[in-house]
Design a protein around this motif. Sequence first.
Motif, short mmCIF file in Angstrom:
data_model
loop_
_atom_site.label_atom_id
_atom_site.label_comp_id
_atom_site.label_asym_id
_atom_site.label_seq_id
_atom_site.Cartn_x
_atom_site.Cartn_y
_atom_site.Cartn_z
N ARG A 142 9.06 -0.17 -3.07
CA ARG A 142 8.86 0.91 -2.11
C ARG A 142 8.50 0.43 -0.72
NH1 ARG A 142 6.56 3.57 -6.73
NH2 ARG A 142 4.45 2.87 -6.16
N VAL A 143 8.34 -0.88 -0.55
CA VAL A 143 8.02 -1.45 0.78
C VAL A 143 9.25 -1.28 1.68
CG1 VAL A 143 7.53 -3.55 2.06
CG2 VAL A 143 6.33 -3.09 -0.09
N THR A 144 9.07 -0.78 2.89
CA THR A 144 10.15 -0.59 3.86
C THR A 144 9.88 -1.42 5.10
OG1 THR A 144 9.10 1.29 4.96
CG2 THR A 144 10.44 1.77 3.01
N LYS A 191 3.98 -8.94 -0.04
CA LYS A 191 3.25 -8.05 -0.95
C LYS A 191 3.06 -8.72 -2.31
CE LYS A 191 1.43 -4.00 -1.83
NZ LYS A 191 0.20 -3.56 -1.13
N PHE A 192 4.11 -9.39 -2.77
CA PHE A 192 4.01 -10.11 -4.05
C PHE A 192 2.94 -11.20 -3.97
CE2 PHE A 192 5.26 -13.55 -6.91
CZ PHE A 192 5.35 -12.86 -8.12
N ARG A 193 2.94 -11.96 -2.90
CA ARG A 193 1.94 -13.02 -2.72
C ARG A 193 0.53 -12.42 -2.63
NH1 ARG A 193 3.69 -16.49 2.27
NH2 ARG A 193 1.87 -17.71 1.58
N GLU A 194 0.45 -11.22 -2.03
CA GLU A 194 -0.84 -10.53 -1.96
C GLU A 194 -1.35 -10.21 -3.38
OE1 GLU A 194 -2.43 -6.14 -0.63
OE2 GLU A 194 -0.81 -7.07 0.56
N TYR A 195 -0.42 -9.77 -4.27
CA TYR A 195 -0.79 -9.50 -5.66
C TYR A 195 -1.26 -10.77 -6.35
CZ TYR A 195 1.09 -4.73 -5.59
OH TYR A 195 1.31 -3.41 -5.33
N GLU A 211 13.61 -8.51 7.09
CA GLU A 211 12.22 -8.09 7.34
C GLU A 211 11.63 -7.41 6.10
OE1 GLU A 211 12.20 -5.64 10.80
OE2 GLU A 211 12.72 -7.28 12.17
N ILE A 212 12.45 -6.55 5.48
CA ILE A 212 11.97 -5.88 4.27
C ILE A 212 11.70 -6.90 3.16
CG2 ILE A 212 12.64 -4.30 2.40
CD1 ILE A 212 14.15 -2.65 4.47
N ASP A 213 12.65 -7.84 2.99
CA ASP A 213 12.49 -8.86 1.95
C ASP A 213 11.24 -9.69 2.20
OD1 ASP A 213 13.91 -10.10 -0.42
OD2 ASP A 213 13.66 -11.87 0.85
N GLU A 214 11.02 -10.03 3.49
CA GLU A 214 9.84 -10.82 3.83
C GLU A 214 8.56 -10.03 3.54
OE1 GLU A 214 7.81 -14.19 5.02
OE2 GLU A 214 9.96 -13.93 4.65
#
Length: 392
Positions: free
Chosen positions: A387-389, A319-323, A311-314
Motif C-alpha cells: 500500500r506504500v505509494t 518500509k521492509f527494512r523498518e520492519y 521511488e515507490i520501490d525504494e
Amino acid sequence: MEEPMHLRARRITREELYQLVWDKPMIRVAEEFGITGNGLAKVCDRLDVPYPPRGHWAKKEAGKPVVTLKLPPRRDEIPSAADIHPTPPKPACSPAEEQAAAAVADRIRDVVVPESSDNLHPRVQAWIVSHKKRQKEREQENNRSRRREINWAPPLIPDLTERDLYRFRATSAIFYAVEKAGGTIEKSPASGKVTFLIDGHQVECSIVEKLMQSLKQWQEQRKWTAFPEYCKSGLDSSGFLRISITTYLKDGRPEWVESQKIKIGQLLPTIVSAIMAAGPTLKEMKREHEEQQKRHREAEERRYEARRLREIDEKRWNKFREYVANWEERERLMAFLTEVEGRLATEGDVTISDRTLREWIEWAKAKAEALNPFGAGAAGMFQTIARVTQWS
C-alpha cells in the motif's frame, strides 16, 4: 557500404588552402571541393587562412595593384588541417512531386511577365497608387514649407524607376500564377517580402533586386530605385532580380537569380511550382514535428513512470527494512523484559509512582509488541508494504 567518391571528405592543410585561394577565385576553388563560396570562407576562418577580399580578382584582371595577405603563423588553438565534406546533392523529385510540378506549370502556362504596367495584379497596382499618393503628399508638404519660408523641407519622393517597374511586373506575374495554381496572397508589402498561403501554411518569399557592392559615390548610390529604404547603403542594383523562399524548409531555401540568358518569365513555372510545393512540405514538417513532440512526451512519460516506480520501490524497501529493524528491536526488548520478570520474582512486586512493577512490565511488553511486524501475519506485513505509494 563504401561512401561514393563525390561525397568523400578531402583533407587539406593550411598551407595548401592558402595557396589555392590566392591562385584562383574562391568560387572556383569551392566548386572543386563541392561546397559553396561561403562554406569555403568558413573553412578559411577556421584555419586562420586569409583570402582575397571582394573585388580582388576584378582589380587584378584590370591591371590594378592588389595586396596579397601573408599566411600568419599557426596558433596553438588553430588546427593545421581540415576535412572538407562536399555538399550532398539534393534528392531527386519523386514521381508525385514531378506530377504536381507539371500540373502547376500547365495551370499557369498563360501567365507571362507583362511588358507594360497595364493590368498589373491589384496588389501590385496598389503599390503604384500608394507611391503616387506619397509623392503628392510630400510635394504639398514642400510647398507649405516654402510658403512659410522654412529653410529645410523634406526631399521630394522620386518617380518609380525602370528597375522598380520591372520588379513590379515580375511580382504581378508571380501573384497571378500563384493564385491560378491554387494559392492565395496573405501579405504583399512593396518591399517585396511577401507571404503566400499554401494549403493553410504561410510561405514567405522575397522578390527583390539582387544587389552588389557599389563603387559609386554615396550621392549616386540607390538612385536606381524609388525605395532606397528597402536596401542597404553601399549596394547597387545588379540589373537582375533575386527570388527566394525564405520560410525554412527541410530541403533548404530555394532561390533563383536572373542572368543575361535566363529571365523571370522563363523561371516562372519553376518558381511557382516550388512555392506551391512548399505547402505540402510545411504540412509534412508540421506532422513530423508533432510526431516528434508526441514521441518526446511519451518518452518523458515513460521516464516519469520509471522514476515513480523506482521511488515507490525504494520506499517499500525502506518500509521492509523498518520492519526488520523493529523486529530486531522487539527481540532485544522482549529478552530484556524476560530478565526484568526474573528479577520481579526474586525482588517482589513494588509500587513505582502510580503503577506496580508488574504493571510497568506489562506496559513495556505492549510497547515492544507494537513493534512486531507479524501482528497480522507475514501476508499482512507485505499488504502494508504494497500500500506504500509515491506520496506515502
